[in-house]
Design a protein around this motif. Structure first.
Motif, PDB file in Angstrom:
ATOM      1  N   TYR A 123       0.833  -1.201   0.000  1.00 55.87           N
ATOM      2  CA  TYR A 123       0.000   0.000   0.000  1.00 55.87           C
ATOM      3  C   TYR A 123       0.869   1.253   0.000  1.00 55.87           C
ATOM      4  O   TYR A 123       1.883   1.314   0.698  1.00 55.87           O
ATOM      5  N   ILE A 124       0.451   2.240  -0.752  1.00 57.13           N
ATOM      6  CA  ILE A 124       1.101   3.543  -0.706  1.00 57.13           C
ATOM      7  C   ILE A 124       0.387   4.376   0.349  1.00 57.13           C
ATOM      8  O   ILE A 124      -0.826   4.599   0.260  1.00 57.13           O
ATOM      9  N   VAL A 125       1.145   4.830   1.360  1.00 56.59           N
ATOM     10  CA  VAL A 125       0.546   5.536   2.494  1.00 56.59           C
ATOM     11  C   VAL A 125       1.299   6.835   2.764  1.00 56.59           C
ATOM     12  O   VAL A 125       2.452   7.009   2.358  1.00 56.59           O
ATOM     13  N   LYS A 126       0.642   7.727   3.455  1.00 56.99           N
ATOM     14  CA  LYS A 126       1.245   9.011   3.801  1.00 56.99           C
ATOM     15  C   LYS A 126       2.390   8.836   4.804  1.00 56.99           C
ATOM     16  O   LYS A 126       2.321   7.995   5.697  1.00 56.99           O
ATOM     17  N   LYS A 127       3.412   9.653   4.655  1.00 53.06           N
ATOM     18  CA  LYS A 127       4.571   9.613   5.544  1.00 53.06           C
ATOM     19  C   LYS A 127       4.162   9.780   7.001  1.00 53.06           C
ATOM     20  O   LYS A 127       4.746   9.157   7.898  1.00 53.06           O
ATOM     21  N   GLU A 128       3.129  10.615   7.248  1.00 56.47           N
ATOM     22  CA  GLU A 128       2.706  10.873   8.622  1.00 56.47           C
ATOM     23  C   GLU A 128       2.309   9.591   9.347  1.00 56.47           C
ATOM     24  O   GLU A 128       2.562   9.429  10.540  1.00 56.47           O
ATOM     25  N   ARG A 153       5.193   7.509  10.709  1.00 56.87           N
ATOM     26  CA  ARG A 153       5.907   8.053  11.866  1.00 56.87           C
ATOM     27  C   ARG A 153       5.275   7.638  13.187  1.00 56.87           C
ATOM     28  O   ARG A 153       5.820   7.907  14.251  1.00 56.87           O
ATOM     29  N   ILE A 154       4.100   6.998  13.124  1.00 62.41           N
ATOM     30  CA  ILE A 154       3.429   6.576  14.351  1.00 62.41           C
ATOM     31  C   ILE A 154       4.153   5.356  14.917  1.00 62.41           C
ATOM     32  O   ILE A 154       4.336   4.364  14.214  1.00 62.41           O
ATOM     33  N   PRO A 155       4.596   5.419  16.187  1.00 63.81           N
ATOM     34  CA  PRO A 155       5.294   4.267  16.773  1.00 63.81           C
ATOM     35  C   PRO A 155       4.469   2.987  16.659  1.00 63.81           C
ATOM     36  O   PRO A 155       3.248   3.015  16.789  1.00 63.81           O
ATOM     37  N   PHE A 156       5.134   1.887  16.405  1.00 64.98           N
ATOM     38  CA  PHE A 156       4.545   0.565  16.224  1.00 64.98           C
ATOM     39  C   PHE A 156       3.747   0.482  14.923  1.00 64.98           C
ATOM     40  O   PHE A 156       3.984  -0.425  14.115  1.00 64.98           O
ATOM     41  N   PHE A 157       2.804   1.393  14.703  1.00 62.91           N
ATOM     42  CA  PHE A 157       2.029   1.340  13.462  1.00 62.91           C
ATOM     43  C   PHE A 157       2.954   1.496  12.264  1.00 62.91           C
ATOM     44  O   PHE A 157       2.857   0.750  11.284  1.00 62.91           O
ATOM     45  N   GLY A 158       3.828   2.488  12.309  1.00 67.63           N
ATOM     46  CA  GLY A 158       4.761   2.704  11.207  1.00 67.63           C
ATOM     47  C   GLY A 158       5.722   1.547  11.025  1.00 67.63           C
ATOM     48  O   GLY A 158       6.014   1.132   9.902  1.00 67.63           O
ATOM     49  N   TRP A 159       6.200   0.992  12.128  1.00 63.44           N
ATOM     50  CA  TRP A 159       7.093  -0.169  12.048  1.00 63.44           C
ATOM     51  C   TRP A 159       6.354  -1.353  11.429  1.00 63.44           C
ATOM     52  O   TRP A 159       6.921  -2.097  10.618  1.00 63.44           O
ATOM     53  N   ASP A 175       5.443  -4.158   3.779  1.00 63.46           N
ATOM     54  CA  ASP A 175       5.757  -3.669   2.429  1.00 63.46           C
ATOM     55  C   ASP A 175       5.126  -2.330   2.070  1.00 63.46           C
ATOM     56  O   ASP A 175       5.126  -1.944   0.888  1.00 63.46           O
ATOM     57  N   CYS A 176       4.561  -1.608   3.028  1.00 64.53           N
ATOM     58  CA  CYS A 176       3.961  -0.320   2.690  1.00 64.53           C
ATOM     59  C   CYS A 176       4.995   0.641   2.122  1.00 64.53           C
ATOM     60  O   CYS A 176       6.168   0.646   2.528  1.00 64.53           O
ATOM     61  N   ILE A 177       4.560   1.462   1.188  1.00 67.23           N
ATOM     62  CA  ILE A 177       5.415   2.443   0.520  1.00 67.23           C
ATOM     63  C   ILE A 177       5.013   3.822   1.002  1.00 67.23           C
ATOM     64  O   ILE A 177       3.837   4.189   0.918  1.00 67.23           O
ATOM     65  N   GLU A 178       5.959   4.580   1.501  1.00 60.91           N
ATOM     66  CA  GLU A 178       5.604   5.890   2.047  1.00 60.91           C
ATOM     67  C   GLU A 178       5.801   6.989   1.014  1.00 60.91           C
ATOM     68  O   GLU A 178       6.699   6.929   0.170  1.00 60.91           O
ATOM     69  N   VAL A 179       4.917   7.977   1.081  1.00 56.02           N
ATOM     70  CA  VAL A 179       5.049   9.155   0.236  1.00 56.02           C
ATOM     71  C   VAL A 179       5.004  10.389   1.135  1.00 56.02           C
ATOM     72  O   VAL A 179       4.089  10.549   1.942  1.00 56.02           O
ATOM     73  N   ASP A 180       6.017  11.219   1.013  1.00 57.70           N
ATOM     74  CA  ASP A 180       6.150  12.414   1.843  1.00 57.70           C
ATOM     75  C   ASP A 180       5.737  13.632   1.023  1.00 57.70           C
ATOM     76  O   ASP A 180       6.533  14.189   0.261  1.00 57.70           O
ATOM     77  N   ARG A 181       4.487  14.042   1.166  1.00 59.10           N
ATOM     78  CA  ARG A 181       3.967  15.141   0.353  1.00 59.10           C
ATOM     79  C   ARG A 181       4.659  16.467   0.648  1.00 59.10           C
ATOM     80  O   ARG A 181       4.679  17.367  -0.191  1.00 59.10           O
ATOM     81  N   GLN A 182       5.235  16.598   1.836  1.00 54.77           N
ATOM     82  CA  GLN A 182       5.908  17.846   2.194  1.00 54.77           C
ATOM     83  C   GLN A 182       7.185  18.072   1.387  1.00 54.77           C
ATOM     84  O   GLN A 182       7.694  19.181   1.328  1.00 54.77           O
ATOM     85  N   ARG A 183       7.683  17.022   0.746  1.00 59.33           N
ATOM     86  CA  ARG A 183       8.907  17.146  -0.032  1.00 59.33           C
ATOM     87  C   ARG A 183       8.634  17.556  -1.469  1.00 59.33           C
ATOM     88  O   ARG A 183       9.566  17.674  -2.274  1.00 59.33           O
ATOM     89  N   GLY A 184       7.370  17.782  -1.784  1.00 62.60           N
ATOM     90  CA  GLY A 184       7.014  18.279  -3.110  1.00 62.60           C
ATOM     91  C   GLY A 184       7.468  17.350  -4.220  1.00 62.60           C
ATOM     92  O   GLY A 184       7.193  16.152  -4.203  1.00 62.60           O
ATOM     93  N   SER A 185       8.177  17.901  -5.211  1.00 62.42           N
ATOM     94  CA  SER A 185       8.598  17.127  -6.380  1.00 62.42           C
ATOM     95  C   SER A 185       9.577  16.017  -6.028  1.00 62.42           C
ATOM     96  O   SER A 185       9.743  15.062  -6.794  1.00 62.42           O
ATOM     97  N   GLU A 186      10.238  16.132  -4.880  1.00 62.97           N
ATOM     98  CA  GLU A 186      11.185  15.087  -4.485  1.00 62.97           C
ATOM     99  C   GLU A 186      10.472  13.824  -4.006  1.00 62.97           C
ATOM    100  O   GLU A 186      11.090  12.751  -3.937  1.00 62.97           O
ATOM    101  N   ALA A 187       9.199  13.930  -3.671  1.00 62.98           N
ATOM    102  CA  ALA A 187       8.476  12.787  -3.105  1.00 62.98           C
ATOM    103  C   ALA A 187       8.293  11.672  -4.126  1.00 62.98           C
ATOM    104  O   ALA A 187       8.375  10.488  -3.786  1.00 62.98           O
TER     105      ALA A 187
END
Length: 272
Positions: free
Chosen positions: A103-108, A111-117, A123-135
């Protein structure tokens, strides 16, 4: 508030109590396993249990049934599954039919302990929208690795949950994935927002449906691909919503939803 609404609000509260409680427990278990041992079969079994149990709890406690059709349209091997997104139900409904999903999920969320781990170990894929074009390049690197591991990429092309019959807003992330991964894209339509709406305080009884549609093969021009994807998802979603409306919704219909339903009926009348 009517008695019926009050009863359904209580059922909703009970469901959330069970849902959030077991989600926290399973996230702690899978997250701990992920930190110690990485990706394991036990983690996947627990994730599948989480989905199946939530579907069962949603049916028995809140009165929302589940129906998924068109699974035969998912091709063998790597592909992208692009689904409409109206509620958390969408995750439960799609997961059991995707083999090994990424799954593609938000970076936020990562960052949640245990949930993020736990998410990383699944296999989740993170996308950091705050990084703009670098994301996008960072997401692509993870997506390529996931496909190489035998995963199917699962993405919600609009990026967030939308209200039932809300105007569609497809993002460019799905187009980049389609171009770079060169694999089929399976559209998924659904009507879950009629029962478990975005920001709705009450989950309403009924049957939520998801429909896997025939895959769009790689190689199309980006604009043609996006037009085909949007048309497939939106037209089939409209069909599922209209079908549920015609069978009768066991919920109050607010003016906004009523207006969107009428607009859909008008479009269908004009179409035929």
């Amino acid at each position: 508030m009517t008695i019926k609404t009050a009863i359904q609000a209580i059922r909703t509260a009970l469901f959330y109590l069970v849902f959030i409680g077991q989600t926290a427990i399973i996230a702690i278990i899978i997250g701990t396993i992920g930190l110690v041992a990485g990706r394991t079969r036990l983690s996947w079994h627990l994730a599948r249990y989480w989905c199946a149990s939530n579907i069962a709890f949603l049916r028995t406690i809140a009165g929302v049934g589940t129906e998924v059709t068109g699974v035969e349209n998912i091709p063998e091997g790597g592909c992208i599954i692009a689904a409409k997104h109206q509620s958390d139900w969408d995750v439960f409904a799609i997961f059991p039919h995707t083999g090994r999903p990424a799954y593609i999920v938000k970076k936020e969320l990562m960052r949640i302990p245990f949930f993020g781990w736990a998410a990383r170990s699944l296999d989740c894929i993170e996308v950091d929208r705050q990084r703009g074009s670098e994301a996008i390049p960072l997401m692509m690197a993870q997506a390529h690795s996931a496909i190489e591991r035998g995963c199917r990429i699962v993405i919600f092309p609009e990026g967030t949950r939308k209200a039932a019959l809300a105007p569609p807003d497809y993002r460019q992330g799905i187009v980049r994935l389609y171009r770079e991964l060169n694999v089929p894209v399976v559209p998924v339509a659904l009507n879950s927002g009629l029962f478990w709406g975005r920001n709705s305080p009450v989950i309403w009884p009924g049957k939520a449906k998801a429909r896997f549609l025939p895959p769009i093969q790689p190689g199309l021009a980006p604009d043609i691909f996006l037009l085909q994807l949007r048309a497939a998802i939106e037209e089939s979603t409209d069909e599922l919503v209209l079908e549920a409306v015609e069978q009768g919704l066991d919920r109050p219909v607010d003016p906004g939803l009523a207006e969107r339903i009428q607009a859909l009926k008008d479009r269908q009348t004009t179409k035929y």
